[in-house]
Design a protein around this motif. Structure first.
Motif, short mmCIF file in Angstrom:
data_model
loop_
_atom_site.label_atom_id
_atom_site.label_comp_id
_atom_site.label_asym_id
_atom_site.label_seq_id
_atom_site.Cartn_x
_atom_site.Cartn_y
_atom_site.Cartn_z
N UNK A 1 6.56 8.38 -3.36
CA UNK A 1 7.05 9.62 -3.97
C UNK A 1 7.71 9.32 -5.32
N UNK A 2 8.47 8.23 -5.39
CA UNK A 2 9.08 7.82 -6.66
C UNK A 2 8.01 7.51 -7.70
N UNK A 3 6.99 6.76 -7.30
CA UNK A 3 5.91 6.41 -8.24
C UNK A 3 5.19 7.67 -8.73
N UNK A 4 4.93 8.61 -7.84
CA UNK A 4 4.27 9.85 -8.23
C UNK A 4 5.12 10.63 -9.23
N UNK A 5 6.45 10.60 -9.01
CA UNK A 5 7.35 11.31 -9.93
C UNK A 5 7.38 10.67 -11.31
N UNK A 6 7.01 9.39 -11.39
CA UNK A 6 6.97 8.68 -12.67
C UNK A 6 5.60 8.78 -13.34
N UNK A 7 4.69 9.51 -12.71
CA UNK A 7 3.40 9.75 -13.34
C UNK A 7 2.23 8.99 -12.77
N UNK A 8 2.48 8.12 -11.77
CA UNK A 8 1.37 7.37 -11.18
C UNK A 8 0.54 8.27 -10.28
N UNK B 1 0.81 -1.20 0.00
CA UNK B 1 0.00 0.00 0.00
C UNK B 1 0.86 1.26 0.00
N UNK B 2 0.34 2.30 -0.66
CA UNK B 2 1.03 3.58 -0.75
C UNK B 2 1.00 4.31 0.59
N UNK B 3 1.91 5.25 0.72
CA UNK B 3 1.94 6.14 1.88
C UNK B 3 2.10 7.57 1.40
#
Length: 365
Positions: free
Chosen positions: A160-167, A140-142
């Motif tokens: 944060x990494x996933x968000x930076x990749x567009x998720x 799960x995300x945080x």
């Protein structure tokens, strides 16, 4: 792992020889075949600087790595591990499809199967080895917010990494993170996991209704994704594997730890406990009932899980099996004892040698 850890040709052959001799002996392979295989491995190393495992060597090596895992209480079942040979993949799209298959087949509608998928090994000629960036395939995300973390605090950095990749997740406390994969170019590719593949268990208590009203849930299978598998000097840097959960992993750690979901105060409130003093042992009472809820919920939804007393008994059988085969049982005591009522198991009153045997699984950066 950095590439300086890749064995030199001379050392690689020694590591290969040690593994081949041990595994072929255990598998009752004739000595003549073993010696012929060692000769082939030597020639292959001399020619290309490395060697390739046969499917039998790969499969047995993964099983031995589980048997040698000092932190695992579930090693009784090491011989049941299913191995997916994914050394053929050449891009992250193929990699993702293998992982989706792994999630589906290992979950098995709740009747969980121990499984590992093994991707191409690290190479001294590659800039970066194949990697799965996730700690677990399903987690799960945080989300860091001004009022605190929503979701799993352990996942904040990776989220944060996933968000930076567009998720983009829904922003709930239980958003399933996508897969982030890379091969030898090191460039990450992002793959959302199809919703129908992820089995989740809503958490309810057989008698305390308030616990079920908290809206808790957890995913069915712990797919460890970021460890390195080493077999005979070959390093498999992408080799996710799973067994099934011991209840305390969820009920006494993931949902209970202060730096994770920290649910004990809410469980205590649902139980009507006095939390004004530690002297009331409210945390202990809440912890037991949360663990009862986890075990009850997984069983109600037909998902494989084991309680810590049964798991300790299974480990005792593993110890006997190993002793009967003249093999020493290594272990890390602090990991083998359960986080709930450890003194009620034989493990608490035992001691273990924490020697690292090969093959094995290792943490990596």
């Amino acid at each position: 792992m950095n590439m300086s850890e890749i064995a030199t040709e001379g050392l690689l052959y020694k590591q290969a020889e040690q593994y081949i001799r041990e595994s072929y002996h255990e598998r009752s392979v004739p000595q003549s075949q073993m010696l012929a295989r060692l000769s082939d491995i030597r020639d292959e190393i001399n020619e290309i600087g490395t060697y390739n495992h046969t499917i039998e060597e790969l499969t047995y090596g993964a099983k031995l790595a589980w048997r040698n895992s000092n932190r695992c209480i579930g090693r009784l079942f090491w011989e049941s591990l299913t191995v997916i040979d994914a050394r053929h993949v050449t891009n992250t799209d193929e990699m993702a499809q293998v992982l989706f298959r792994h999630i589906r087949e290992a979950t098995n509608e709740g009747r969980i199967k121990p499984m590992i998928s093994i991707f191409p090994p690290a190479s001294s000629r590659a800039v970066k080895p194949p990697r799965i960036w996730n700690h677990q395939l399903v987690r799960y995300a945080g989300y860091e917010t001004e009022s605190g973390v929503i979701g799993d605090p352990a996942s904040v950095a990776f989220t944060t990494t996933c968000l930076s990749l567009g998720w983009r997740g829904a922003g709930s406390a239980f958003d399933v993170l996508p897969l982030v994969l890379s091969l030898e170019d090191g460039e990450p590719s992002l793959y959302p996991i199809p919703e129908e593949l992820v089995k989740e268990v809503p958490i309810a208590h057989p008698h305390i209704e308030g616990i079920g009203e908290l809206g808790l849930k957890w995913y069915a299978v712990p797919f460890v994704a970021d460890m390195r598998l080493e077999i005979g000097g070959i390093h498999y840097t992408a080799a996710p594997f799973n067994g099934w959960y011991m209840g305390t992993e969820i009920g006494a750690r993931n949902l209970a730890d202060d730096d994770r979901y920290n649910m004990l105060p809410d469980i205590a409130a649902a139980m009507g406990l006095d939390t004004t003093s530690a002297f009331t042992l409210w945390k202990d009472r809440a912890l037991v009932e949360l663990n009862i809820a986890v075990l009850h919920s997984f069983r109600e939804h037909g998902v494989t899980i084991v309680d810590h007393h049964t798991a300790a008994g299974q480990f005792k059988r593993f110890q006997k099996n190993e002793n009967d085969n003249d093999r020493d049982v290594t272990g890390r005591w602090s990991w083998l004892i359960p986080p709930l009522s450890p003194a009620t198991t034989h493990l608490f009153h035992s001691s273990f040698d924490d020697e690292i045997k090969l093959p094995n699984y290792f943490y990596q950066n």
